[in-house]
Design a protein around this motif. Structure first.
Motif, PDB file in Angstrom:
ATOM      1  N   PHE A  25       0.802  -1.526  -0.021  1.00 18.06           N
ATOM      2  CA  PHE A  25      -0.032   0.022   0.067  1.00 18.06           C
ATOM      3  C   PHE A  25       0.887   1.259   0.089  1.00 18.06           C
ATOM      4  CE2 PHE A  25      -3.521  -2.894   0.894  1.00 18.06           C
ATOM      5  CZ  PHE A  25      -4.349  -2.187   0.326  1.00 18.06           C
ATOM      6  N   ASN A  84       0.176   2.418  -3.302  1.00 15.19           N
ATOM      7  CA  ASN A  84      -1.108   2.853  -3.818  1.00 15.19           C
ATOM      8  C   ASN A  84      -1.521   4.291  -3.676  1.00 15.19           C
ATOM      9  OD1 ASN A  84      -3.969   2.428  -4.229  1.00 15.19           O
ATOM     10  ND2 ASN A  84      -4.517   2.529  -1.897  1.00 15.19           N
ATOM     11  N   TYR A  85      -2.447   4.774  -4.515  1.00 16.80           N
ATOM     12  CA  TYR A  85      -2.533   6.282  -4.731  1.00 16.80           C
ATOM     13  C   TYR A  85      -3.164   6.410  -3.445  1.00 16.80           C
ATOM     14  CZ  TYR A  85      -5.165  10.315  -6.118  1.00 16.80           C
ATOM     15  OH  TYR A  85      -5.585  11.732  -6.116  1.00 16.80           O
ATOM     16  N   ASN A 142      -8.031   0.806   0.370  1.00 17.24           N
ATOM     17  CA  ASN A 142      -8.771   0.260  -0.400  1.00 17.24           C
ATOM     18  C   ASN A 142      -8.009   0.515  -1.586  1.00 17.24           C
ATOM     19  OD1 ASN A 142      -9.896   2.877  -0.258  1.00 17.24           O
ATOM     20  ND2 ASN A 142     -11.154   2.613  -1.808  1.00 17.24           N
ATOM     21  N   TRP A 143      -7.553  -0.459  -2.425  1.00 19.11           N
ATOM     22  CA  TRP A 143      -6.450  -0.493  -3.446  1.00 19.11           C
ATOM     23  C   TRP A 143      -7.227   0.470  -4.705  1.00 19.11           C
ATOM     24  CZ3 TRP A 143      -1.414  -1.017  -3.886  1.00 19.11           C
ATOM     25  CH2 TRP A 143      -0.953  -0.816  -5.243  1.00 19.11           C
ATOM     26  N   LEU A 144      -6.701   1.481  -4.996  1.00 20.99           N
ATOM     27  CA  LEU A 144      -7.119   2.607  -6.207  1.00 20.99           C
ATOM     28  C   LEU A 144      -6.192   2.068  -7.450  1.00 20.99           C
ATOM     29  CD1 LEU A 144      -7.585   5.673  -3.844  1.00 20.99           C
ATOM     30  CD2 LEU A 144      -9.019   4.170  -4.611  1.00 20.99           C
ATOM     31  N   HIS A 145      -5.075   2.623  -7.294  1.00 25.26           N
ATOM     32  CA  HIS A 145      -4.183   2.331  -8.388  1.00 25.26           C
ATOM     33  C   HIS A 145      -2.768   2.672  -8.084  1.00 25.26           C
ATOM     34  CE1 HIS A 145      -3.038   6.348  -9.524  1.00 25.26           C
ATOM     35  NE2 HIS A 145      -4.334   6.835  -9.143  1.00 25.26           N
ATOM     36  N   PHE A 146      -1.709   1.660  -8.919  1.00 24.51           N
ATOM     37  CA  PHE A 146      -0.352   2.028  -8.587  1.00 24.51           C
ATOM     38  C   PHE A 146       0.067   3.232  -8.871  1.00 24.51           C
ATOM     39  CE2 PHE A 146       4.120   1.374 -10.072  1.00 24.51           C
ATOM     40  CZ  PHE A 146       4.555   0.528  -8.843  1.00 24.51           C
ATOM     41  N   THR A 147       1.179   3.776  -7.997  1.00 32.54           N
ATOM     42  CA  THR A 147       1.879   4.997  -8.256  1.00 32.54           C
ATOM     43  C   THR A 147       3.053   4.936  -7.514  1.00 32.54           C
ATOM     44  OG1 THR A 147       1.751   7.470  -7.964  1.00 32.54           O
ATOM     45  CG2 THR A 147       0.646   5.922  -6.346  1.00 32.54           C
ATOM     46  N   ASN A 161       4.122   8.593  -4.219  1.00 28.14           N
ATOM     47  CA  ASN A 161       4.608   8.631  -2.875  1.00 28.14           C
ATOM     48  C   ASN A 161       6.175   8.225  -2.511  1.00 28.14           C
ATOM     49  OD1 ASN A 161       1.943   8.451  -2.601  1.00 28.14           O
ATOM     50  ND2 ASN A 161       1.543   6.028  -2.283  1.00 28.14           N
ATOM     51  N   PRO A 201       1.035   8.974   3.113  1.00 26.96           N
ATOM     52  CA  PRO A 201       1.478   7.751   2.605  1.00 26.96           C
ATOM     53  C   PRO A 201       3.017   7.814   2.761  1.00 26.96           C
ATOM     54  CG  PRO A 201       1.086   9.540   0.806  1.00 26.96           C
ATOM     55  CD  PRO A 201       0.418   9.746   2.077  1.00 26.96           C
TER      56      PRO A 201
END
Length: 275
Positions: free
Chosen positions: A43, A46-47, A56-61, A64, A245
């Motif tokens: 996480f 995680n965005y 809750n997983w949103l999208h990879f980034t 952070n 994050p």
């Protein structure tokens, strides 16, 4: 007269079912302890909407990690934790090495009491240790801050360092020191050329243990920190309003650093064993 000697019993071998159950139990414990860390690492990529961690997983980034040190207060708290952890680990090992040698090899007045104090320090609840150190600092009129945090961490790390190094010293053969003395070495020379290289893995292990105990300590540090923030104190305060994050990112860095140090220690120990 003939005497019949009964056959020696064969070595005990666990059944295949027992081996499998033991292996399953071991892996279950490994997964149990590593799962929260794995969630943290995942996480951290995680965005994070509105600059707060979303579970809750949103999208990879990778944003952070690009902004890992964007929060100055958090970065400063991490620096404080690293300074205290490294310093207290080194000082605890320096003080703990001669104490471990004395406890493992010699008999002296007060040895039993020293053993009792060391194990009492390990067994004492963190709240008790923190409150007692706070009382001491107040009695000495010592302002709470980075210095009192450092002193407190040395105080509780020292017992762990002594136990780890003492275990290593207890496994050494005293004949090695006697052989060095027979060859003309003074006690000081014998220590640095014979004893120290042999107990060095124990010293390194003690430093690593003290470092990890120090960098994530919260309860004792809370009593003696005053207005100074360490990484755990900052994170504890951020939980109430939502964590950024960067907390997961910096925690991942700390975990990765610990893994690297452990691998280096294992590699060095293996190299000495082979040599």
């Amino acid at each position: 007269m003939n005497v019949t000697v009964p056959p020696m019993p064969s070595a005990y071998k666990p059944s295949r079912l027992g081996e499998r159950l033991l292996a399953c139990f071991t892996w279950a414990m490994i997964i149990y302890t590593m799962l929260p860390i794995a969630v943290m690492v995942v996480f951290s990529f995680n965005y994070a909407p509105a600059g707060r961690i979303a579970l809750n997983w949103l999208h990879f980034t990778l944003a952070n990690y690009a902004d890992a040190f964007a929060i100055q207060d958090l970065t400063g708290a991490l620096i404080h934790s690293l300074e205290v952890a490294v310093g207290s680990a080194v000082i605890s090992a320096i003080i703990g090495t001669p104490l471990a040698l004395a406890l493992a090899r010699y008999k002296f007045w007060g040895k039993s009491a020293t053993d009792l104090v060391i194990f009492a320090d390990i067994a004492a609840p963190a709240v008790v240790v923190g409150a007692s150190l706070l009382s001491l600092f107040l009695a000495l009129n010592l302002p709470r801050g980075l210095l009192t945090i450092f002193i407190a961490h040395v105080a509780f790390n020292l017992a762990f360092a002594v136990v780890v190094i003492r275990a290593r010293v207890s496994g050494l053969d005293r004949a090695l020191d006697q052989a060095a003395a027979d060859l003309g070495a003074t006690p000081w020379v014998a220590f640095w050329t014979v004893t120290f290289p042999l107990i060095l893995p124990g010293i390194v292990g003690a430093c690593m243990l003290c470092f990890m105990l120090s960098i994530d300590d919260l309860i004792i540090t809370t009593f003696v920190a005053g207005q100074t923030l360490t990484f755990p104190l900052w994170v504890y305060g951020a939980v109430k309003v939502g964590m950024p994050p960067q907390v997961f990112v910096l925690s991942t860095f700390i975990f990765a650093g610990g893994v690297v140090l452990a691998l280096v220690n294992v590699a060095l120990s293996h190299r000495r064993t082979v040599a």
